[in-house]
Write an enzyme that holds these catalytic residues in place. Structure first.
Site, mmCIF file in Angstrom:
data_model
loop_
_atom_site.group_PDB
_atom_site.id
_atom_site.type_symbol
_atom_site.label_atom_id
_atom_site.label_comp_id
_atom_site.label_asym_id
_atom_site.label_seq_id
_atom_site.Cartn_x
_atom_site.Cartn_y
_atom_site.Cartn_z
ATOM 1 N N GLU A 105 0.794 -1.088 -0.072
ATOM 2 C CA GLU A 105 -0.273 -0.361 -0.047
ATOM 3 C C GLU A 105 0.960 1.676 0.327
ATOM 4 O O GLU A 105 1.886 1.050 0.627
ATOM 5 C CB GLU A 105 -0.899 0.123 1.106
ATOM 6 C CG GLU A 105 -2.407 -0.359 1.204
ATOM 7 C CD GLU A 105 -3.359 0.571 0.508
ATOM 8 O OE1 GLU A 105 -2.210 1.274 -0.439
ATOM 9 O OE2 GLU A 105 -4.585 0.677 0.438
ATOM 10 N N ASP A 106 0.394 2.911 -0.104
ATOM 11 C CA ASP A 106 1.070 3.769 -0.867
ATOM 12 C C ASP A 106 0.708 4.167 0.803
ATOM 13 O O ASP A 106 2.026 4.646 1.451
ATOM 14 C CB ASP A 106 0.686 4.565 -1.554
ATOM 15 C CG ASP A 106 -0.766 4.885 -1.417
ATOM 16 O OD1 ASP A 106 -1.622 4.305 -0.637
ATOM 17 O OD2 ASP A 106 -1.189 5.441 -1.925
ATOM 18 N N ARG A 149 2.289 11.723 -9.227
ATOM 19 C CA ARG A 149 3.037 10.671 -9.174
ATOM 20 C C ARG A 149 4.348 10.114 -8.920
ATOM 21 O O ARG A 149 4.948 9.284 -8.400
ATOM 22 C CB ARG A 149 1.905 10.012 -9.705
ATOM 23 C CG ARG A 149 0.584 9.515 -9.241
ATOM 24 C CD ARG A 149 -0.362 7.874 -9.744
ATOM 25 N NE ARG A 149 -1.708 8.062 -9.450
ATOM 26 C CZ ARG A 149 -2.494 7.627 -8.205
ATOM 27 N NH1 ARG A 149 -1.929 7.975 -7.587
ATOM 28 N NH2 ARG A 149 -3.539 7.749 -7.938
ATOM 29 N N PHE A 208 -1.620 16.091 4.375
ATOM 30 C CA PHE A 208 -1.976 15.125 3.166
ATOM 31 C C PHE A 208 -0.947 15.123 2.220
ATOM 32 O O PHE A 208 0.299 17.083 2.639
ATOM 33 C CB PHE A 208 -2.835 16.114 1.686
ATOM 34 C CG PHE A 208 -3.500 15.373 1.054
ATOM 35 C CD1 PHE A 208 -4.097 13.946 1.055
ATOM 36 C CD2 PHE A 208 -3.012 15.556 -0.371
ATOM 37 C CE1 PHE A 208 -5.047 13.292 0.537
ATOM 38 C CE2 PHE A 208 -3.427 14.443 -1.462
ATOM 39 C CZ PHE A 208 -4.421 13.765 -0.990
ATOM 40 N N ASP A 229 -4.375 5.641 6.070
ATOM 41 C CA ASP A 229 -4.614 6.643 6.925
ATOM 42 C C ASP A 229 -6.146 6.268 7.234
ATOM 43 O O ASP A 229 -6.309 6.437 8.217
ATOM 44 C CB ASP A 229 -5.091 7.313 4.779
ATOM 45 C CG ASP A 229 -6.470 8.973 5.691
ATOM 46 O OD1 ASP A 229 -5.328 9.558 6.254
ATOM 47 O OD2 ASP A 229 -7.155 8.981 5.157
HETATM 48 P P1 IMP Z 1 -7.894 4.901 3.354
HETATM 49 O O1 IMP Z 1 -8.820 4.161 3.552
HETATM 50 O O2 IMP Z 1 -8.221 6.058 4.315
HETATM 51 O O3 IMP Z 1 -7.246 4.551 4.791
HETATM 52 O O4 IMP Z 1 -6.925 5.740 2.881
HETATM 53 C C1 IMP Z 1 -6.109 5.011 2.215
HETATM 54 C C2 IMP Z 1 -5.864 5.208 0.383
HETATM 55 O O5 IMP Z 1 -6.436 7.118 0.383
HETATM 56 C C3 IMP Z 1 -3.911 5.508 0.293
HETATM 57 O O6 IMP Z 1 -4.081 4.653 -0.536
HETATM 58 C C4 IMP Z 1 -4.236 6.766 -0.705
HETATM 59 O O7 IMP Z 1 -5.016 6.733 -2.181
HETATM 60 C C5 IMP Z 1 -5.730 7.363 -0.183
HETATM 61 N N1 IMP Z 1 -4.908 8.800 0.951
HETATM 62 C C6 IMP Z 1 -4.902 8.678 2.044
HETATM 63 N N2 IMP Z 1 -4.446 10.114 2.593
HETATM 64 C C7 IMP Z 1 -3.144 10.742 1.104
HETATM 65 C C8 IMP Z 1 -2.274 11.530 0.670
HETATM 66 O O8 IMP Z 1 -2.219 12.078 1.999
HETATM 67 N N3 IMP Z 1 -1.770 11.606 -0.333
HETATM 68 C C9 IMP Z 1 -1.928 11.042 -1.015
HETATM 69 N N4 IMP Z 1 -3.172 10.134 -1.367
HETATM 70 C C10 IMP Z 1 -3.604 9.319 0.274
HETATM 71 MG MG MG Z 2 -4.651 8.278 -4.142
#
Ligand code: IMP
Ligand code: MG
Length: 180
Positions: free
Chosen positions: A104-105, A170, A157, A108
């Site tokens: 995963e990147d 990206r 962010f 959050d």
């Molecule tokens: P979650 O489901 O809220 O944990 O979100 C995860 C996804 O939200 C990641 O795979 C990203 O695509 C996106 N995301 C969350 N925070 C950021 C950020 O700071 N920058 C860019 N993408 C983010």
């Molecule tokens: Mg994204």
């Protein structure tokens, strides 16, 4: 570098330099190689699109045979979590009895990870572990954790090194914060 479409701009200095990212990936790879020593093959499940840059660098430092597979998960529009995770399998791997390492990147709110893990468990893999480049633990709305974390960061962010803001940035080799 200014965002021509709006008031948000990249921070002048990266939050994480390209060199710091590569150094940390070396350490993560060493840990994963040790943990999976003896595994005959693992499924590297890359979560598109954000993890593609990280997975390319990490995967090339792993020493066990890999099967590269892809899922798509999308929950963000701009810099806001929509709360709805759009999940789609891109390739169709057989996961039963296999060791799955999800790449995963960023972790959050935790929604993407929670949904992905429950979907994967339905397929009875031998194991599931998550490796995320970034973790924002202060943002969690549902319980979620990663076995391998590159960097723990604050609630800002961030973009670059695979991460986007509305599909841009990206390709940057470092991670920047967006400042408004
Ligand atoms: P979650 O489901 O809220 O944990 O979100 C995860 C996804 O939200 C990641 O795979 C990203 O695509 C996106 N995301 C969350 N925070 C950021 C950020 O700071 N920058 C860019 N993408 C983010
Ligand atoms: Mg994204």
């Amino acid at each position: 570098m200014a965002d021509p479409d709006g008031p948000l701009k990249l921070s002048a200095e990266p939050l994480l330099s390209a060199a710091a990212i590569q150094e940390r990936i070396e350490e993560l790879a060493a840990q994963i190689n040790a943990d999976y020593a003896g595994a005959e093959e693992i499924v590297l499940l890359v979560v598109l699109k954000g993890a593609v840059v990280f997975a390319a660098d990490l995967g090339r430092r792993l020493t066990m045979p890999l099967r590269w597979e892809f899922v798509r998960a999308k929950s963000y529009q701009g810099a806001q979590s929509t709360g709805h995770v759009d999940y789609r399998r891109i390739t169709d791997p057989e996961l039963q009895g296999r060791h799955v390492l999800v790449v995963e990147d960023i972790l959050d709110t935790g929604r993407t990870t929670q949904k992905l893990r429950s979907r994967l468990e339905e397929e009875n893999p031998a194991s599931v572990a998550l490796c995320t480049l970034l973790d924002k633990p202060g943002q969690r709305l549902v319980p979620a954790a990663a076995e391998y974390v590159g960097f723990t960061i604050g609630p800002k962010f961030v973009v670059g090194y695979g991460l986007d803001h509305d599909e841009r940035y990206r390709e940057l080799p470092a991670v920047y914060t967006l400042v408004g």
